[in-house]
Design an enzyme around this catalytic site. Structure first.
Site, PDB file in Angstrom:
ATOM      1  N   VAL A 110       1.138  -1.087   0.624  1.00 32.46           N
ATOM      2  CA  VAL A 110       0.427  -0.062   0.332  1.00 32.46           C
ATOM      3  C   VAL A 110       1.101   1.299   0.231  1.00 32.46           C
ATOM      4  CG1 VAL A 110      -1.537   1.077   1.279  1.00 32.46           C
ATOM      5  CG2 VAL A 110      -1.988  -1.234   1.376  1.00 32.46           C
ATOM      6  N   LEU A 120      29.827  17.706  27.689  1.00 35.27           N
ATOM      7  CA  LEU A 120      29.340  17.705  29.221  1.00 35.27           C
ATOM      8  C   LEU A 120      30.866  17.221  30.100  1.00 35.27           C
ATOM      9  CD1 LEU A 120      26.239  15.113  28.209  1.00 35.27           C
ATOM     10  CD2 LEU A 120      25.965  16.989  29.393  1.00 35.27           C
ATOM     11  N   GLU A 142      19.754   9.549  31.234  1.00 30.14           N
ATOM     12  CA  GLU A 142      19.628   8.973  29.811  1.00 30.14           C
ATOM     13  C   GLU A 142      20.524   8.610  29.406  1.00 30.14           C
ATOM     14  OE1 GLU A 142      18.860  13.144  27.168  1.00 30.14           O
ATOM     15  OE2 GLU A 142      17.756  13.181  28.578  1.00 30.14           O
ATOM     16  N   LYS A 162      23.571   7.358  26.857  1.00 26.30           N
ATOM     17  CA  LYS A 162      24.431   8.453  26.529  1.00 26.30           C
ATOM     18  C   LYS A 162      25.205   7.530  24.867  1.00 26.30           C
ATOM     19  CE  LYS A 162      29.065  11.561  26.191  1.00 26.30           C
ATOM     20  NZ  LYS A 162      29.005  10.932  25.431  1.00 26.30           N
ATOM     21  N   CYS A 199      60.694   0.966   2.746  1.00 26.07           N
ATOM     22  CA  CYS A 199      59.339   0.120   3.318  1.00 26.07           C
ATOM     23  C   CYS A 199      59.969  -0.647   4.503  1.00 26.07           C
ATOM     24  CB  CYS A 199      58.836  -0.300   2.524  1.00 26.07           C
ATOM     25  SG  CYS A 199      58.016  -2.319   2.728  1.00 26.07           S
ATOM     26  N   CYS A 242      61.455  -4.020   2.547  1.00 25.72           N
ATOM     27  CA  CYS A 242      62.449  -4.295   1.232  1.00 25.72           C
ATOM     28  C   CYS A 242      62.976  -3.302   1.860  1.00 25.72           C
ATOM     29  CB  CYS A 242      61.380  -4.331   0.192  1.00 25.72           C
ATOM     30  SG  CYS A 242      60.454  -3.170  -0.556  1.00 25.72           S
TER      31      CYS A 242
HETATM   32  S1  IVH Z   1      23.189  16.277  26.098  1.00 23.56           S
HETATM   33  C1  IVH Z   1      24.771  20.848  26.956  1.00 23.56           C
HETATM   34  N1  IVH Z   1      22.075  13.985  26.244  1.00 23.56           N
HETATM   35  O1  IVH Z   1      27.694  13.250  24.587  1.00 23.56           O
HETATM   36  C2  IVH Z   1      23.343  19.149  26.482  1.00 23.56           C
HETATM   37  N2  IVH Z   1      24.144  14.082  25.273  1.00 23.56           N
HETATM   38  O2  IVH Z   1      29.878  14.228  25.913  1.00 23.56           O
HETATM   39  C3  IVH Z   1      24.774  18.273  26.159  1.00 23.56           C
HETATM   40  N3  IVH Z   1      25.237  12.567  24.016  1.00 23.56           N
HETATM   41  O3  IVH Z   1      27.862  16.495  22.382  1.00 23.56           O
HETATM   42  C4  IVH Z   1      24.180  17.215  25.012  1.00 23.56           C
HETATM   43  N4  IVH Z   1      24.062  11.168  24.469  1.00 23.56           N
HETATM   44  O4  IVH Z   1      27.140  14.555  21.133  1.00 23.56           O
HETATM   45  C5  IVH Z   1      23.303  14.773  25.709  1.00 23.56           C
HETATM   46  N5  IVH Z   1      21.448  11.575  25.904  1.00 23.56           N
HETATM   47  C6  IVH Z   1      22.362  12.877  25.658  1.00 23.56           C
HETATM   48  C7  IVH Z   1      23.574  12.089  24.999  1.00 23.56           C
HETATM   49  C8  IVH Z   1      24.059  13.295  24.738  1.00 23.56           C
HETATM   50  C9  IVH Z   1      24.815  11.215  23.387  1.00 23.56           C
HETATM   51  C10 IVH Z   1      26.670  13.311  23.148  1.00 23.56           C
HETATM   52  C11 IVH Z   1      26.532  14.018  22.394  1.00 23.56           C
HETATM   53  C12 IVH Z   1      27.586  15.416  23.496  1.00 23.56           C
HETATM   54  C13 IVH Z   1      28.060  14.302  23.976  1.00 23.56           C
HETATM   55  C14 IVH Z   1      28.598  15.144  24.994  1.00 23.56           C
END
Ligand code: IVH
Length: 700
Positions: free
Chosen positions: A31, A79, A117, A119, A419, A422
């Site tokens: 579909v 972070l 969350e 990472k 190398c 050789c």
């Molecule tokens: S928050 C100010 N949330 O980790 C907020 N970052 O080491 C900054 N990343 O550059 C980001 N999962 O690429 C946030 N749940 C998450 C994340 C996350 C992965 C990465 C992101 C950031 C890096 C910092």
């Protein structure tokens, strides 16, 4: 007409969102395919009706020349990391302090709600929407400026092209992580290795490389995914009656993002206090290994947006968030030496050898440094302390150097000028990442060429292991592939770890290998870019080395006319056949009894399947039609389709009595049911591969 276009666009967007974001399909494939085609046809007839958020407009435009640097409306921060619960607790204490909530001595710590969350170990993206439409996507870059990669990001199906809001804000900034799922990563690498290209070290690198691809079609094929986690809205935005309310917390931001059509990682949790954060972190340490994508920690964010604003930022990172990292996948070690590996194509790969460290369950003491550029980027010095990473099954790599621990007076390390095998001068051509040894009689290249020639996919000679090849080369008994066929059993039996029986078996296996089909001989030659798949396609179109060499020299357009074969491959063939040493090798192989051409049976089988026409058109699956449905374990749809088409088969969208086979993977839908009701044979991926294998002229 305009109304129908809008209607189709809405229906298809809704179905794609259900499929890619919610993982809960609402429309059957046929579909979807039919409505999609209807939309495409209407848009072709009335181009003025094409809307930028039409589902047909994900892959558009021609390859870019390069990427523009753009300034982020709001900077992307990084972070701060914590590597232990002590560091987490110290972060929390600092946070309470800036918020002026440090308890009096003896009082318990006040609990602030936080969001936990995962990472995601991918690549951060900044998406800008204007009046609800995706206007721009950029990489993180240095946080202030990134590269504009909108055309590539549009191909990510889980990135909405239009926000699902009644009253979209004038602008919205969304940040999140682009990633390549592990399964897709494995398939991409398998395919690259099949083409003789270097594998990506890990999914994050593969994702970064993909996002910087100039051709959006390639990005589309790589099937990236995206999880949104940060939302910035203008201060004056007021939601419409059906829109989600303006978020007052990170938790509500995630809900808002979900409502607006983004994919939000479902594993986030609202956590009441530090103890809950620690439990969340501990629980995901083992559980994250079950996820189909890489994670390297959890991110803890203060939930309340007003408190976030109060806490503010340090130079680089918010005070209200912290990345709590899982240990042991990265570890420091001390560099012992830099060695070099010379591969069969002469490419010299620098390798770091370091003090053994336990990583992800094994002891690691060597890691590839890829090439001279990577070496320069790391700025490696003798005796450096380095950080080594290994994620799961993935190849260990040197992530960075810790220059503050560098011994005084240490010398920088570079690739040697000559190398290591050789002694001839190494060459690096302009615009190439690889440094090569171009001495075709370099023992390392010869060993590699021999190992490749006898390997499973090539001539498949049993009993010719690496140790034996090393002896043959080191003693000067073998100087080319053809020399293998002049070895006699008595000589072989005198070598280490060989007996009379194994020597006789090897001689027999070598003799038998002369009957291997033409495409295996071609693959065995180890021509750059001619992996197994390309060798098969070329061998079908050109019945022998003579025809292929002639085309390479005089009519490269006949080579690029073969499905799946481009300029790069044609050029590589042209160079290979023009090299005197290679011409000599072909003559020697012929003298040893190789046909370097398709045998009579192969030609006949090829022609039989292809019906009338010259043997260049002959294809084992000619005249057969296939329908693909569901997700195959390792091949993407596109890859499966390429393989079928390269073998002369056709892939169509819907199942009928005329369909030869339905290839079904996981979550196959109505096409499978239909195939069963019509009695059309159903194959799984393995069955498809077996058919391609057996359809091939050689074994017919
Ligand atoms: S928050 C100010 N949330 O980790 C907020 N970052 O080491 C900054 N990343 O550059 C980001 N999962 O690429 C946030 N749940 C998450 C994340 C996350 C992965 C990465 C992101 C950031 C890096 C910092």
């Amino acid at each position: 007409m305009a109304a129908r276009v809008a209607e189709l666009s809405r229906l298809l967007t809704h179905a794609a969102h259900a499929y890619y974001v919610l993982d809960a399909p609402v429309m059957e494939d046929p579909v979807y395919d039919r409505l999609y085609r209807e939309l495409l046809e209407l848009e072709q007839a009335y181009p003025e009706l094409i809307r930028p958020d039409s589902p047909t407009q994900r892959v558009g435009g021609s390859p870019a020349e390069g990427f523009r640097s753009v300034e982020h409306r709001i900077g992307l921060l990084s972070l701060d990391n914590a590597f232990s619960t002590e560091e987490l607790e110290a972060w929390y204490a600092r946070l309470l302090k800036v918020l002026d909530r440090t308890p009096a001595a003896g009082e318990p710590l006040p609990a602030l709600p936080m969001v936990g969350e995962l990472k995601i170990d991918g690549n951060a993206l900044a998406l800008s929407y204007r009046d609800g439409l995706l206007e721009r996507a950029a990489t993180r870059g240095d946080g202030e400026r990134g590269e504009e990669i909108t055309a590539n990001v549009r191909t990510i199906q889980s990135v909405p092209l239009r926000l699902q809001l009644g009253h979209p804000p004038a602008w919205v900034e969304v940040r999140g992580e682009a990633l390549i799922p592990d399964g897709t990563f494995a398939a991409i690498n398998a395919e690259r290795q099949g083409r003789g290209e270097p594998a990506f070290a890990n999914p994050r690198n593969a994702c970064a490389g993909t996002l910087r691809q100039l051709d959006p079609q390639v990005v589309a094929d790589r099937r990236l995914d995206f999880f949104a986690y940060t939302l910035h809205l203008p201060d004056d935005w007021q939601p419409g009656p059906d829109d989600p309310p303006r978020p007052a917390s990170q938790w509500e931001s995630l809900a808002w993002l979900r409502a607006a059509g983004f994919k939000v990682n479902p594993n986030a949790e609202l956590l009441d206090d530090l103890a809950a954060v620690e439990a969340f972190f501990a629980r995901w340490e083992p559980d994250r290994r079950q996820l189909p994508y890489a994670t390297d920690g959890v991110v803890v964010k203060l939930d309340d947006l007003r408190l976030q604003a109060d806490a503010g930022f340090t130079q680089k990172a918010p005070r209200w968030a912290i990345a709590l990292k899982y240990a042991a996948e990265e570890a420091p070690s001390r560099l012992l030496r830099l060695s070099c590996q010379v591969g069969r194509t002469g490419v010299v790969t620098p390798v770091a050898e370091f003090e053994p460290v336990p990583l992800a369950g094994t002891s690691v003491s060597r890691a590839t440094l890829h090439n001279a550029d990577r070496l320069a980027e790391l700025n490696l010095h003798a005796g450096d302390t380095i950080v080594v990473r290994k994620a799961g099954e993935i190849i260990p790599e040197v992530v960075r150097v810790l220059p503050e621990l560098r011994p005084a007076g240490a010398l920088p390390l570079q690739l040697p000028p000559t190398c290591p095998e050789c002694g001839s001068e190494l060459v690096r051509e302009a615009g190439e990442a690889a440094t090569r040894c171009v001495n075709s009689s370099c023992p390392a290249i010869l060993r590699g060429a021999l190992r490749h020639w006898v390997s499973k996919g090539a001539l498949d000679v049993d009993g010719a292991g690496s140790k034996l090849i090393e002896q043959l080369v080191d003693r000067g008994l073998v100087r080319s592939i053809a020399d293998l066929y002049r070895l006699d059993a008595a000589l072989l039996a005198s070598l280490e770890r060989m007996g009379e029986k194994s020597a006789a078996n090897l001689v027999a296996a070598l003799a038998a290998s002369k009957g291997q089909p033409w495409h295996r001989q071609l693959y065995g030659l180890g021509i750059h870019h001619v992996g197994e798949v390309n060798a098969k396609a070329l061998a079908r179109a050109f019945p022998g080395a003579a025809e292929l060499a002639a085309a390479a020299a005089e009519a490269p357009e006949r080579i690029t006319a073969v499905f799946g074969i481009g300029d790069e491959i044609a050029q590589s063939l042209q160079q290979w056949f023009a090299t005197a040493a290679n011409q000599g090798l072909l003559r020697q192989l012929e003298r040893e009894g190789f046909s370097l051409a398709a045998g009579a049976a192969e030609r006949a089988a090829g022609q039989g399947a292809g019906g009338a026409g010259d043997s260049g058109d002959a294809a084992p699956l000619a005249g057969r039609t296939f329908v693909l449905t569901g997700t195959l374990p390792s091949l993407s749809r596109r890859q499966a389709q390429d393989l079928i088409e390269a073998a002369g088969g056709k892939v169509t969208a819907s199942v009928s009595k005329k369909t030869s086979y339905v290839v079904a993977g996981a979550e196959a839908g109505s096409k499978l049911t239909k195939a069963e009701s019509l009695g059309v044979p159903v194959l799984d991926e393995e069955g498809l591969l077996a058919l391609l294998e057996q359809g091939k002229p050689a074994s017919a």
